[in-house]
Motif scaffolding. Structure first.
Motif, PDB file in Angstrom:
ATOM      1  N   GLY A   1       0.915  -1.207  -0.119  1.00  0.00           N
ATOM      2  CA  GLY A   1       0.109  -0.229   0.068  1.00  0.00           C
ATOM      3  C   GLY A   1       0.983   1.093  -0.068  1.00  0.00           C
ATOM      4  O   GLY A   1       2.024   1.207  -0.072  1.00  0.00           O
ATOM      5  N   VAL A   2       0.357   2.383   0.002  1.00  0.00           N
ATOM      6  CA  VAL A   2       0.919   3.541   0.017  1.00  0.00           C
ATOM      7  C   VAL A   2       0.317   4.564   1.159  1.00  0.00           C
ATOM      8  O   VAL A   2      -0.959   4.388   1.369  1.00  0.00           O
ATOM      9  CB  VAL A   2       1.080   4.391  -1.448  1.00  0.00           C
ATOM     10  CG1 VAL A   2       1.424   3.483  -2.268  1.00  0.00           C
ATOM     11  CG2 VAL A   2      -0.640   4.461  -1.910  1.00  0.00           C
ATOM     12  N   HIS A   3       1.091   5.661   1.325  1.00  0.00           N
ATOM     13  CA  HIS A   3       0.342   6.719   2.281  1.00  0.00           C
ATOM     14  C   HIS A   3       0.907   8.135   1.923  1.00  0.00           C
ATOM     15  O   HIS A   3       1.847   8.001   1.374  1.00  0.00           O
ATOM     16  CB  HIS A   3       0.909   6.370   3.835  1.00  0.00           C
ATOM     17  CG  HIS A   3       2.283   6.375   3.826  1.00  0.00           C
ATOM     18  ND1 HIS A   3       3.033   5.102   3.869  1.00  0.00           N
ATOM     19  CD2 HIS A   3       3.017   7.366   4.435  1.00  0.00           C
ATOM     20  CE1 HIS A   3       4.311   5.294   4.070  1.00  0.00           C
ATOM     21  NE2 HIS A   3       4.478   6.428   4.339  1.00  0.00           N
ATOM     22  N   ALA A   4       0.346   9.168   2.281  1.00  0.00           N
ATOM     23  CA  ALA A   4       0.477  10.462   2.066  1.00  0.00           C
ATOM     24  C   ALA A   4       1.563  10.902   2.724  1.00  0.00           C
ATOM     25  O   ALA A   4       1.701  10.709   3.975  1.00  0.00           O
ATOM     26  CB  ALA A   4      -0.660  11.109   2.058  1.00  0.00           C
ATOM     27  N   VAL A   5       2.410  11.584   2.131  1.00  0.00           N
ATOM     28  CA  VAL A   5       3.716  12.362   2.903  1.00  0.00           C
ATOM     29  C   VAL A   5       3.831  13.854   2.009  1.00  0.00           C
ATOM     30  O   VAL A   5       3.357  14.046   1.231  1.00  0.00           O
ATOM     31  CB  VAL A   5       5.248  11.190   2.875  1.00  0.00           C
ATOM     32  CG1 VAL A   5       4.793  10.139   3.436  1.00  0.00           C
ATOM     33  CG2 VAL A   5       5.345  11.257   1.402  1.00  0.00           C
ATOM     34  N   GLU A   6       5.096  14.506   2.578  1.00  0.00           N
ATOM     35  CA  GLU A   6       5.260  15.748   1.948  1.00  0.00           C
ATOM     36  C   GLU A   6       6.839  15.617   1.735  1.00  0.00           C
ATOM     37  O   GLU A   6       7.508  15.553   2.662  1.00  0.00           O
ATOM     38  CB  GLU A   6       4.839  16.842   2.864  1.00  0.00           C
ATOM     39  CG  GLU A   6       4.838  18.196   2.163  1.00  0.00           C
ATOM     40  CD  GLU A   6       4.431  19.243   2.954  1.00  0.00           C
ATOM     41  OE1 GLU A   6       5.053  20.005   3.632  1.00  0.00           O
ATOM     42  OE2 GLU A   6       2.986  19.549   3.021  1.00  0.00           O
ATOM     43  N   ALA A  12       3.087  14.102  -1.953  1.00  0.00           N
ATOM     44  CA  ALA A  12       3.622  13.002  -2.461  1.00  0.00           C
ATOM     45  C   ALA A  12       3.088  11.916  -1.880  1.00  0.00           C
ATOM     46  O   ALA A  12       2.278  11.690  -0.807  1.00  0.00           O
ATOM     47  CB  ALA A  12       5.103  13.031  -2.120  1.00  0.00           C
ATOM     48  N   LEU A  13       3.203  10.607  -2.330  1.00  0.00           N
ATOM     49  CA  LEU A  13       2.730   9.287  -2.157  1.00  0.00           C
ATOM     50  C   LEU A  13       4.204   8.485  -1.588  1.00  0.00           C
ATOM     51  O   LEU A  13       5.128   8.423  -2.361  1.00  0.00           O
ATOM     52  CB  LEU A  13       1.955   8.555  -2.862  1.00  0.00           C
ATOM     53  CG  LEU A  13       0.565   9.232  -3.504  1.00  0.00           C
ATOM     54  CD1 LEU A  13      -0.016   8.299  -4.402  1.00  0.00           C
ATOM     55  CD2 LEU A  13      -0.107   9.441  -2.156  1.00  0.00           C
ATOM     56  N   ALA A  14       3.971   7.748  -0.481  1.00  0.00           N
ATOM     57  CA  ALA A  14       5.408   6.895  -0.223  1.00  0.00           C
ATOM     58  C   ALA A  14       4.760   5.310  -0.230  1.00  0.00           C
ATOM     59  O   ALA A  14       3.516   5.084   0.341  1.00  0.00           O
ATOM     60  CB  ALA A  14       5.681   7.234   1.207  1.00  0.00           C
ATOM     61  N   SER A  15       5.448   4.502  -0.556  1.00  0.00           N
ATOM     62  CA  SER A  15       5.255   3.041  -0.409  1.00  0.00           C
ATOM     63  C   SER A  15       5.388   2.647   1.036  1.00  0.00           C
ATOM     64  O   SER A  15       6.095   3.249   1.780  1.00  0.00           O
ATOM     65  CB  SER A  15       6.351   2.306  -1.157  1.00  0.00           C
ATOM     66  OG  SER A  15       6.170   0.882  -0.887  1.00  0.00           O
ATOM     67  N   ASP A  16       4.454   1.966   1.507  1.00  0.00           N
ATOM     68  CA  ASP A  16       4.521   1.187   2.771  1.00  0.00           C
ATOM     69  C   ASP A  16       5.612   0.285   3.079  1.00  0.00           C
ATOM     70  O   ASP A  16       6.262   0.126   4.252  1.00  0.00           O
ATOM     71  CB  ASP A  16       3.203   0.610   3.346  1.00  0.00           C
ATOM     72  CG  ASP A  16       2.072   1.372   3.058  1.00  0.00           C
ATOM     73  OD1 ASP A  16       2.026   2.881   3.339  1.00  0.00           O
ATOM     74  OD2 ASP A  16       0.963   0.755   3.000  1.00  0.00           O
ATOM     75  N   HIS A  17       6.297  -0.117   2.228  1.00  0.00           N
ATOM     76  CA  HIS A  17       7.544  -0.942   2.165  1.00  0.00           C
ATOM     77  C   HIS A  17       8.415  -0.460   1.102  1.00  0.00           C
ATOM     78  O   HIS A  17       8.360  -0.526  -0.028  1.00  0.00           O
ATOM     79  CB  HIS A  17       7.024  -2.417   1.744  1.00  0.00           C
ATOM     80  CG  HIS A  17       5.722  -2.908   2.317  1.00  0.00           C
ATOM     81  ND1 HIS A  17       5.840  -3.268   3.697  1.00  0.00           N
ATOM     82  CD2 HIS A  17       4.688  -3.064   1.871  1.00  0.00           C
ATOM     83  CE1 HIS A  17       4.807  -3.786   3.954  1.00  0.00           C
ATOM     84  NE2 HIS A  17       3.777  -3.521   3.028  1.00  0.00           N
ATOM     85  N   GLY A  18       9.435  -0.058   1.664  1.00  0.00           N
ATOM     86  CA  GLY A  18      10.689   0.685   1.069  1.00  0.00           C
ATOM     87  C   GLY A  18      10.669   2.090   0.880  1.00  0.00           C
ATOM     88  O   GLY A  18      10.104   2.573   1.466  1.00  0.00           O
ATOM     89  N   THR A  19      11.530   2.562   0.002  1.00  0.00           N
ATOM     90  CA  THR A  19      11.896   4.024  -0.262  1.00  0.00           C
ATOM     91  C   THR A  19      11.274   4.605  -1.359  1.00  0.00           C
ATOM     92  O   THR A  19      11.495   5.911  -1.812  1.00  0.00           O
ATOM     93  CB  THR A  19      13.484   4.369  -0.098  1.00  0.00           C
ATOM     94  OG1 THR A  19      14.072   3.543  -1.314  1.00  0.00           O
ATOM     95  CG2 THR A  19      13.980   3.766   1.181  1.00  0.00           C
ATOM     96  N   SER A  20      10.229   3.893  -2.109  1.00  0.00           N
ATOM     97  CA  SER A  20       9.695   4.234  -3.438  1.00  0.00           C
ATOM     98  C   SER A  20       8.848   5.760  -3.109  1.00  0.00           C
ATOM     99  O   SER A  20       7.972   5.775  -1.980  1.00  0.00           O
ATOM    100  CB  SER A  20       8.954   3.274  -4.237  1.00  0.00           C
ATOM    101  OG  SER A  20       9.923   2.338  -4.616  1.00  0.00           O
TER     102      SER A  20
END
Length: 201
Positions: A1-6, A12-20
């Protein structure tokens, strides 16, 4: 999944697993990749990247390729590419200046076909003029081939322009979808031949 970040103040969107990461640029752009890469590209876009403001090459190439484009990239040529560039330059008469390629700029419109500006920074103005003439000569050879002239590739070749500006060679391309598909197929064949030759060396 993904979660919102800045990242650098940009949604931006960030992967829940890893640095994508994937960050959104106005009005409708997106930059994706590892967080370090995304962050650096955003800094360049904001004009706050360390060293980018003072880098005359980056500023000049960015100015040449960025207008009205959807994809923009500017990069110095890594030293580890020198050997491959020298071998590639030696395969076609007149391409020797390509061995001393210093930096590349690319601006592309990809929504309908391909409209692109490519800038090659070379060692000097003489190198840019010589490479422009060598490429024109190769294009003319292709254009004189009857089979090419009657094909979609022939139409595409008429939409390639070259101009030497001091030590920069500016190449502009404007292809519709059909021409782009034909050029990609031709480039794939050329790359396959080049890789086959590299394997036998």
């Amino acid at each position: 999944g993904v979660h919102a970040v800045e990242i650098e103040g940009v949604p931006a969107l960030a992967s829940d697993h890893g640095t994508s990461r994937a960050a959104f640029l106005a009005p409708d752009g997106i930059v994706a990749g590892d967080e370090t890469l995304v962050r650096e590209i955003l800094r360049i876009d904001h004009g706050t990247a360390h060293g980018s403001e003072g880098d005359a090459t980056f500023r000049r190439l960015w100015a040449l390729v960025s207008a009205r484009q959807e994809v923009v990239a500017v990069a110095r040529v890594p030293e580890r590419w020198r050997g491959a560039l020298e071998r590639a330059a030696g395969r076609v008469e007149g391409m020797e200046p390509l061995a001393d390629l210093l930096a590349v700029g690319l601006g592309a419109r990809i929504r309908h076909g391909l409209g692109a500006t490519i800038v090659l920074e070379l060692e000097g103005a003489g190198d840019a003029r010589a490479l422009a003439e060598a490429i024109r000569a190769q294009l003319e050879i292709l254009r004189r081939d009857m089979l090419v002239r009657l094909s979609t590739v022939g139409g595409a070749l008429r939409h390639v322009d070259l101009e030497a500006q001091d030590r920069d060679l500016v190449i502009t391309v404007d292809l519709d979808d059909e021409e782009l598909e034909a050029v990609v197929a031709l480039a794939r064949e050329a790359l396959d031949e080049l890789l086959a030759d590299e394997t036998t060396v």
